[in-house]
Design an enzyme around this catalytic site. Structure first.
Site, short mmCIF file in Angstrom:
data_model
loop_
_atom_site.label_atom_id
_atom_site.label_comp_id
_atom_site.label_asym_id
_atom_site.label_seq_id
_atom_site.Cartn_x
_atom_site.Cartn_y
_atom_site.Cartn_z
CG ASP A 1 -0.13 -0.43 2.49
OD1 ASP A 1 1.05 -0.45 2.73
OD2 ASP A 1 -0.75 -1.06 3.58
CG ASN B 1 -9.00 -1.79 11.91
OD1 ASN B 1 -8.26 -2.48 11.52
ND2 ASN B 1 -9.77 -0.65 11.45
CG HIS C 1 -6.00 -2.37 8.86
ND1 HIS C 1 -6.19 -1.13 9.82
CD2 HIS C 1 -4.68 -2.21 8.68
CE1 HIS C 1 -4.91 -0.62 9.84
NE2 HIS C 1 -3.95 -1.29 9.07
CD GLU D 1 -8.93 0.74 7.84
OE1 GLU D 1 -8.97 -0.11 8.58
OE2 GLU D 1 -8.72 1.93 8.11
C1 GLP Z 1 -0.72 0.25 8.57
C2 GLP Z 1 -0.18 -0.49 7.35
C3 GLP Z 1 -0.48 -2.16 7.51
C4 GLP Z 1 0.11 -2.48 8.84
C5 GLP Z 1 -0.58 -1.85 9.85
C6 GLP Z 1 0.03 -2.24 11.37
O1 GLP Z 1 -1.97 0.84 8.46
N1 GLP Z 1 -0.95 -0.35 6.20
O2 GLP Z 1 0.36 -2.85 6.39
O3 GLP Z 1 0.15 -3.93 9.01
O4 GLP Z 1 -0.75 -0.47 9.87
O5 GLP Z 1 0.93 -1.32 11.64
P1 GLP Z 1 2.02 -1.46 12.65
O6 GLP Z 1 2.87 -2.64 12.36
O7 GLP Z 1 2.73 -0.15 12.92
O8 GLP Z 1 1.41 -1.60 14.14
#
Ligand code: GLP
Length: 221
Positions: free
Chosen positions: A48, A114, A116, A121
């Protein structure tokens, strides 16, 4: 986890790896920088990118990947969505073509609080391809820690769809910390539901999950 990556890379069967951003994979990328496995023949595709951020913006996922991996480890090619694309539909179609031409052998995933995956989402279709998505309040709040204020967090992103993620041959998901515990419980023990995007992985034949104790703390089975 790192050993798994090294042995999979050394098997010679991996042409394309799918990569993730966020704080979760930081130690993994550190390991790859230090171990320097031979990735010269490997193509990377990222999950992404924020809409509206240039690749060289210090909060873009392109910048993150260069900073934490690409500047130090040589790969064949890198692909990320273009946050500044003028035509969103064309950008999504371009990225779907990238994915069709570079089928993912090994996909790294984190998970949002959540549930995702990528930036898919709650409510996202399990068949989805690349999309321009609206981020939830919860995700904006969670990601605000990387920005000076929550107002600066882009509210939209381009994300590989869940269908695209499920096309990966092998998926490796990492989750650390108690703020991930509920999402992990739902992903592993809950019913499959679009309300928790990661439950789509229950249908995938080759998923490996690495958790710390806090992220695993609500599991009962
Ligand atoms: C972001 C990314 C995801 C990631 C998630 C968790 O929103 N788009 O790919 O897995 O957050 O992030 P973190 O690893 O900082 O908790």
């Amino acid at each position: 986890m790192s050993e798994l990556f090294a042995s999979d890379i050394n098997s010679g069967n991996i042409k394309t790896v799918g990569l993730a951003t966020g704080s979760t994979p930081l130690d993994f990328y550190k390991y790859v920088r230090e171990a320097q496995p031979d990735c010269k023949a490997i193509t990377t595709v990222n999950l992404d990118e924020y809409v509206g951020l240039a690749a060289d913006h210090d909060q873009s996922y392109s910048y993150f990947m260069h900073e934490h991996l690409f500047n130090d480890v040589a790969f064949a090619k890198h692909f990320l969505p273009d946050g500044l694309a003028k035509d969103s539909a064309a950008e999504c179609a371009r990225y779907d073509e990238v994915l069709a031409e570079n089928p993912i052998d090994w996909q790294l995933l984190g998970i949002g609080g959540n549930g995702h995956i990528g930036f898919n989402e709650p409510g996202a279709s399990f068949e989805g391809t690349t999309q321009r998505v609206q981020l939830t309040e919860e995700t904006l709040a969670a990601n605000a820690r990387f920005f000076d204020s929550i107002e600066e967090v882009p509210t939209e992103a381009y994300s590989m769809g869940i269908g695209s993620i499920l096309n990966s041959k092998k998926i490796v998901l990492l989750a650390f910390g108690e703020e991930k515990a509920a999402a992990i419980k739902a992903m592993i023990e809950g019913p499959m539901t679009n309300e928790v995007p990661a439950t789509a992985l229950q249908n995938h034949p080759n998923v490996t999950v690495f958790l710390d104790e806090a992220a695993a703390s609500l599991l009962t089975k």
